[in-house]
Design a protein around this motif. Structure first.
Motif, mmCIF file in Angstrom:
data_model
loop_
_atom_site.group_PDB
_atom_site.id
_atom_site.type_symbol
_atom_site.label_atom_id
_atom_site.label_comp_id
_atom_site.label_asym_id
_atom_site.label_seq_id
_atom_site.Cartn_x
_atom_site.Cartn_y
_atom_site.Cartn_z
ATOM 1 N N ASP A 9 2.422 13.786 -13.180
ATOM 2 C CA ASP A 9 2.020 14.971 -13.783
ATOM 3 C C ASP A 9 3.014 16.073 -13.727
ATOM 4 O O ASP A 9 2.741 17.173 -13.564
ATOM 5 N N ASP A 10 4.402 15.602 -13.918
ATOM 6 C CA ASP A 10 5.505 16.558 -14.021
ATOM 7 C C ASP A 10 5.649 17.364 -12.827
ATOM 8 O O ASP A 10 6.340 18.285 -12.555
ATOM 9 N N VAL A 11 4.859 16.770 -11.591
ATOM 10 C CA VAL A 11 5.066 17.308 -10.632
ATOM 11 C C VAL A 11 5.644 16.174 -9.427
ATOM 12 O O VAL A 11 5.302 15.164 -9.353
ATOM 13 N N GLU A 12 6.882 16.564 -8.588
ATOM 14 C CA GLU A 12 7.209 15.890 -7.746
ATOM 15 C C GLU A 12 6.357 15.597 -6.434
ATOM 16 O O GLU A 12 6.062 16.832 -5.698
ATOM 17 N N VAL A 13 5.899 14.537 -5.946
ATOM 18 C CA VAL A 13 4.984 14.408 -5.196
ATOM 19 C C VAL A 13 5.376 13.334 -3.899
ATOM 20 O O VAL A 13 5.772 12.047 -4.226
ATOM 21 N N PRO A 14 5.287 13.593 -2.694
ATOM 22 C CA PRO A 14 5.978 12.553 -1.631
ATOM 23 C C PRO A 14 4.984 11.566 -1.546
ATOM 24 O O PRO A 14 3.794 11.762 -1.175
ATOM 25 N N TYR A 15 5.439 10.499 -1.628
ATOM 26 C CA TYR A 15 4.735 9.003 -1.461
ATOM 27 C C TYR A 15 5.325 8.234 -0.076
ATOM 28 O O TYR A 15 6.420 8.471 0.184
ATOM 29 N N SER A 16 4.427 7.654 0.437
ATOM 30 C CA SER A 16 4.628 6.830 1.513
ATOM 31 C C SER A 16 3.905 5.591 1.603
ATOM 32 O O SER A 16 2.934 5.582 1.151
ATOM 33 N N GLY A 17 4.273 4.936 2.074
ATOM 34 C CA GLY A 17 3.547 3.348 2.541
ATOM 35 C C GLY A 17 4.598 2.034 2.769
ATOM 36 O O GLY A 17 5.686 2.327 3.335
ATOM 37 N N TYR A 18 4.056 1.033 2.395
ATOM 38 C CA TYR A 18 4.899 -0.064 2.721
ATOM 39 C C TYR A 18 4.663 -1.189 1.763
ATOM 40 O O TYR A 18 3.668 -1.233 0.891
ATOM 41 N N ASP A 35 0.814 -1.219 -0.195
ATOM 42 C CA ASP A 35 -0.138 -0.133 0.090
ATOM 43 C C ASP A 35 0.971 1.326 0.125
ATOM 44 O O ASP A 35 1.535 1.450 1.078
ATOM 45 N N VAL A 36 1.068 1.942 -1.001
ATOM 46 C CA VAL A 36 1.852 2.958 -1.291
ATOM 47 C C VAL A 36 0.947 4.274 -1.817
ATOM 48 O O VAL A 36 0.351 3.978 -2.871
ATOM 49 N N ARG A 37 1.031 5.456 -1.273
ATOM 50 C CA ARG A 37 -0.036 6.403 -1.706
ATOM 51 C C ARG A 37 0.725 7.566 -1.441
ATOM 52 O O ARG A 37 1.834 7.897 -0.733
ATOM 53 N N PRO A 38 0.372 8.689 -2.259
ATOM 54 C CA PRO A 38 0.668 10.033 -1.777
ATOM 55 C C PRO A 38 0.430 10.368 -0.565
ATOM 56 O O PRO A 38 -0.729 9.994 0.178
ATOM 57 N N GLU A 39 1.215 11.319 0.162
ATOM 58 C CA GLU A 39 1.334 11.599 1.651
ATOM 59 C C GLU A 39 -0.114 11.883 2.094
ATOM 60 O O GLU A 39 -0.817 11.995 3.132
ATOM 61 N N TYR A 40 -0.728 12.949 1.025
ATOM 62 C CA TYR A 40 -1.714 13.532 1.374
ATOM 63 C C TYR A 40 -3.196 12.749 1.325
ATOM 64 O O TYR A 40 -4.108 12.895 2.216
ATOM 65 N N ASP A 41 -2.957 11.559 0.602
ATOM 66 C CA ASP A 41 -3.837 10.453 0.633
ATOM 67 C C ASP A 41 -4.003 9.823 1.989
ATOM 68 O O ASP A 41 -5.144 9.378 2.370
ATOM 69 N N TRP A 42 -2.835 9.704 2.699
ATOM 70 C CA TRP A 42 -2.830 8.967 4.059
ATOM 71 C C TRP A 42 -3.679 9.628 5.099
ATOM 72 O O TRP A 42 -4.332 9.473 5.916
ATOM 73 N N GLN A 43 -3.738 11.017 4.844
ATOM 74 C CA GLN A 43 -4.475 11.973 5.766
ATOM 75 C C GLN A 43 -6.019 11.560 5.703
ATOM 76 O O GLN A 43 -6.653 11.739 6.590
ATOM 77 N N VAL A 80 10.775 -7.073 7.702
ATOM 78 C CA VAL A 80 9.738 -7.661 7.542
ATOM 79 C C VAL A 80 9.014 -7.347 6.085
ATOM 80 O O VAL A 80 8.524 -7.778 5.354
ATOM 81 N N LEU A 81 9.110 -5.827 6.114
ATOM 82 C CA LEU A 81 8.373 -5.271 4.928
ATOM 83 C C LEU A 81 9.636 -4.021 4.527
ATOM 84 O O LEU A 81 10.428 -3.681 5.389
ATOM 85 N N GLU A 82 9.142 -3.635 3.402
ATOM 86 C CA GLU A 82 10.012 -2.153 2.980
ATOM 87 C C GLU A 82 9.111 -1.469 3.243
ATOM 88 O O GLU A 82 8.028 -0.637 2.718
ATOM 89 N N PHE A 83 9.524 -0.121 3.848
ATOM 90 C CA PHE A 83 9.142 1.069 4.318
ATOM 91 C C PHE A 83 9.330 2.008 3.160
ATOM 92 O O PHE A 83 10.431 2.255 3.088
ATOM 93 N N ILE A 84 8.359 2.552 2.752
ATOM 94 C CA ILE A 84 8.542 3.458 1.349
ATOM 95 C C ILE A 84 8.447 4.934 1.736
ATOM 96 O O ILE A 84 7.092 5.288 2.309
ATOM 97 N N ASP A 85 9.329 5.756 1.600
ATOM 98 C CA ASP A 85 9.228 7.256 1.720
ATOM 99 C C ASP A 85 9.867 7.799 0.831
ATOM 100 O O ASP A 85 11.090 7.874 0.868
ATOM 101 N N GLU A 86 9.277 8.244 -0.082
ATOM 102 C CA GLU A 86 10.219 8.853 -1.489
ATOM 103 C C GLU A 86 9.299 9.931 -2.196
ATOM 104 O O GLU A 86 8.097 10.113 -2.078
ATOM 105 N N MET A 87 9.957 10.456 -3.260
ATOM 106 C CA MET A 87 9.367 11.365 -3.949
ATOM 107 C C MET A 87 8.982 10.681 -5.404
ATOM 108 O O MET A 87 9.872 10.088 -5.898
ATOM 109 N N ARG A 88 7.698 10.953 -5.832
ATOM 110 C CA ARG A 88 7.405 10.396 -7.153
ATOM 111 C C ARG A 88 7.040 11.448 -8.173
ATOM 112 O O ARG A 88 6.240 12.636 -7.584
ATOM 113 N N GLU A 89 7.058 11.449 -9.591
ATOM 114 C CA GLU A 89 6.650 12.158 -10.463
ATOM 115 C C GLU A 89 5.323 12.087 -10.761
ATOM 116 O O GLU A 89 5.121 11.040 -11.432
#
Length: 365
Positions: A82-91, A44-52, A71-80
């Motif tokens: 629509d040409d905009v860098e968006v912070p994504y997080s999840g696992y 489950d990896v989503r834009p950070e605002y989606d987690w809110q 046990v899992l991979e914790f994901i905290d990264e920037m993804r592009e």
């Protein structure tokens, strides 16, 4: 945990968390609900605002810790996007982590789950025990540990019997099929090493279960002389055994059958070492708080440098010995009767085992 490595260490740590968890939003402990959720939703990896907007419903601190444990991979990264860098997080649940969580959620008990649950219970009972109070709390803790030991033994016996009995049956069929063949004589040469080994292993696990379940019973007061007589009567032996025990000694308190087994083990140990006769003596100490029990034999004795190590589990001075007999004696005398046992010097040769056994506490009238 320090005695374990790799996946076993992680499995144990998470099993303890399971036993102590306060629920899915517990920051410090993985809960059953969270483990089930992760298996149902392995990624489950989503834009950070989606987690809110769509809250996880489980502790992010626990998710991060599972990431540190592999046990899992914790994901905290920037993804592009629509040409905009968006912070994504999840696992993302890893393959090894999936196996660990599945093992934690198995409906059947495991040695880890039994031990973790019991240690957590014991910790709570010890913490709640009143300062300077009676031994009730300690006795309850010991009894719950004994019950866990019996449950552990049942698991061990079940697994070993399930492995050995089919092998024993298959070997029987193999023996029958080889009768009259050219290989029959060759097979017969190995049978004396195969069959007794399987029989010995099955007997060992059966004895393990028996002694562990005896410990799960409630402690009781018992007479030393009666225990010694029962131990001697239950032993088929050519040893000449003399009992010099006063009939009016105070009672002991503990697991009677376990103490009988401990004495039987001492007598068997003497016979296997080559002794021909054994003298068992007892006396009450001057303070009336302890009984001194001495078991002497006329065997080859024990070297001074070996007198402590022979009580360690797995240590045997005899070829083919399992190193369990004297370890059981030490466990029963020191952990259950809260006494002391030692192999000491015997000036006229042979081995001498001396036990200091606290008498049962008398209830004031």
């Amino acid at each position: 945990m320090l005695a374990l490595s790799g996946r076993d260490a992680i499995q144990w740590l998470l099993q303890v968390e399971f036993a102590q968890s306060m629920g899915p939003i517990d920051d410090w402990r993985l809960s059953r609900e969270s483990a089930e959720y992760l298996l149902e939703n392995p990624e489950d990896v989503r834009p950070e605002y989606d987690w809110q907007e769509y809250q996880l419903g489980h502790s992010w601190e626990t998710i991060r810790r599972l990431g540190s444990l592999g046990v899992l991979e914790f994901i905290d990264e920037m993804r592009e996007v629509d040409d905009v860098e968006v912070p994504y997080s999840g696992y993302k649940l890893l393959t090894g982590g999936k196996r660990i969580l599945e093992s934690l959620l198995k409906p059947t008990e495991s040695p880890f789950s039994v031990l973790a649950a019991t240690l957590s219970q014991d910790e709570s009972l010890t913490a709640l025990e009143k300062e300077g109070g009676s031994r009730t709390g300690i006795d309850t803790v010991f009894n719950s540990s004994a019950i866990a030991t019996a449950r552990q033994a049942r698991l061990v016996v079940h697994e070993i019997r399930n492995a050995l009995i089919p092998a024993q049956i298959a070997l029987g069929s193999l023996y029958s099929s080889m009768v009259g063949s050219q290989s029959e004589a060759e097979l017969a040469r190995f049978r004396p090493r195969i069959d007794p080994g399987i029989d010995r292993a099955l007997k060992f696990v059966t004895d393990l279960l028996k002694t562990s379940e005896l410990a799960a019973r409630a402690p009781e007061d018992f007479a030393l002389l009666r225990v010694l007589a029962d131990a001697v009567a239950s032993l088929a032996t050519s040893l000449r055994i003399q009992l010099h025990v006063a009939p009016d000694l105070p009672s002991l308190s503990g697991y009677r059958e376990r103490f009988v087994l401990a004495i039987v083990n001492l007598l068997r140990n003497a016979e296997q070492a080559g002794a021909k006769q054994v003298l068992i003596m007892s006396e009450l100490e001057a303070n009336n708080r302890n009984i001194l029990l001495t078991v002497d034999d006329d065997g080859p004795g024990v070297r001074p440098e070996d007198r402590e190590r022979i009580f360690q589990r797995g240590i045997s001075l005899r070829s083919g010995g399992a190193g369990e007999g004297l370890a059981l004696v030490k466990e029963v005398v020191e952990s259950e009767l809260r006494g002391k046992v030692a192999c000491v010097d015997k000036p006229d040769g042979g081995a001498r085992f001396r036990m200091r056994l606290p008498v049962a506490e008398r209830t004031p009238r």
